[in-house]
Design an enzyme around this catalytic site. Structure first.
Site, PDB file in Angstrom:
ATOM      1  CB  SER A   2      66.242  93.950  62.488  1.00  0.00           C
ATOM      2  OG  SER A   2      66.962  94.866  63.289  1.00  0.00           O
ATOM      3  CE1 TYR A  41      70.858  93.616  59.326  1.00  0.00           C
ATOM      4  CE2 TYR A  41      69.875  95.242  60.789  1.00  0.00           C
ATOM      5  CZ  TYR A  41      70.162  93.928  60.479  1.00  0.00           C
ATOM      6  OH  TYR A  41      69.743  92.916  61.319  1.00  0.00           O
TER       7      TYR A  41
END
Length: 255
Positions: free
Chosen positions: A146, A159
């Site tokens: 990501s 995250y």
């Protein structure tokens, strides 16, 4: 001399974790369009079969195998069942989750679950598939990272930690497995319209910020990840290893 044949995945078989929707399903479709047979994985068998049926209706060679990436024993059983029908040439390590909460309020149970899916799951799926790739001396592993592996943002600190770990997993496996003719790379998506980002897509203020912040001036569409996945899964990327490719509309390239 490079030709389209270098990108042809005919005769290859790909396992896509988290393949019943979103990024995983979009990448599965791209690999199938490039000629690969695909095996979709998720925990929800009904959703998995619905996704597989949709790809079959488009004329693709698709199977499904439900298992829980958080459970190494379940992973091993699932991978063994897939391999009983043929080798896994390509692994798309995509299963993951998001949980938004201020760091000072993040509960231990939520933290453990997020890490179990995003980090533990990615490692043990790669391990189960990688052992078999080592024996064959060939394979492609593509981890889904990501932009948050590079950038910090309020409310998603665990995250971001997990996706930083995925980038390091990519580098570490390259260091260990490149000698076995296994290429391990990662794709780091920017902001794409998916189930994980639905709350942000629905927020006009966030979308306005994103459009202004991203040189491309828009959200990404999941189909736009397919080309990078096909490249990394193909012979065209045989000397690409340990890399993270950001597909983010330029977000991480500008201030």
């Amino acid at each position: 001399m490079m030709t389209n044949q270098a990108f042809d995945l005919s005769g290859k078989r790909a396992l896509i974790t988290g393949g019943s929707r979103g990024i995983g399903l979009a990448i599965a479709a791209a690999l199938a369009q490039a000629g690969a047979a695909v095996v979709l994985n998720a925990r929800d068998g009904a959703a998995l079969e619905q996704a597989a049926a949709g790809l079959r209706a488009a004329g693709h060679n698709v199977a499904s195998q439900a298992f829980d990436v958080m459970d190494p024993a379940s992973v091993e059983r699932g991978v063994a069942a897939i391999e009983a029908d043929g080798a896994i040439d390509i692994l798309i390590n995509n299963a993951g989750m998001q949980h938004r909460m201020a760091a000072e309020d993040f509960a231990e149970a939520d933290f453990d679950r997020l890490m179990a899916i995003n980090v533990k799951g990615a490692f043990f799926v790669a391990q189960a598939v990688g052992r078999r790739m080592i024996a064959r001396r060939r394979g492609k592993i593509i981890n889904i990272a990501s932009v948050q592996s590079e950038l910090g943002r309020a409310s998603i600190t665990p995250y971001a930690m997990s996706k930083g770990a995925v980038r390091q997993l990519t580098r570490g496996l390259c260091a260990e497995w490149a000698r076995h003719n296994i290429q391990v790379n990662a794709i780091a998506p920017g902001y794409f319209r998916t189930e994980l980002t639905s709350a942000l897509v629905a927020d006009p203020a966030f979308t306005a910020w994103l459009v202004a912040r991203t040189p491309a001036g828009r959200w990404g569409e999941v189909a736009e990840l397919g080309g990078t996945a096909v490249f990394l899964a193909s012979a065209a990327a045989d000397f690409v290893n340990g890399q993270t490719i950001f597909v983010d509309g330029g977000l991480t390239s500008v201030v």
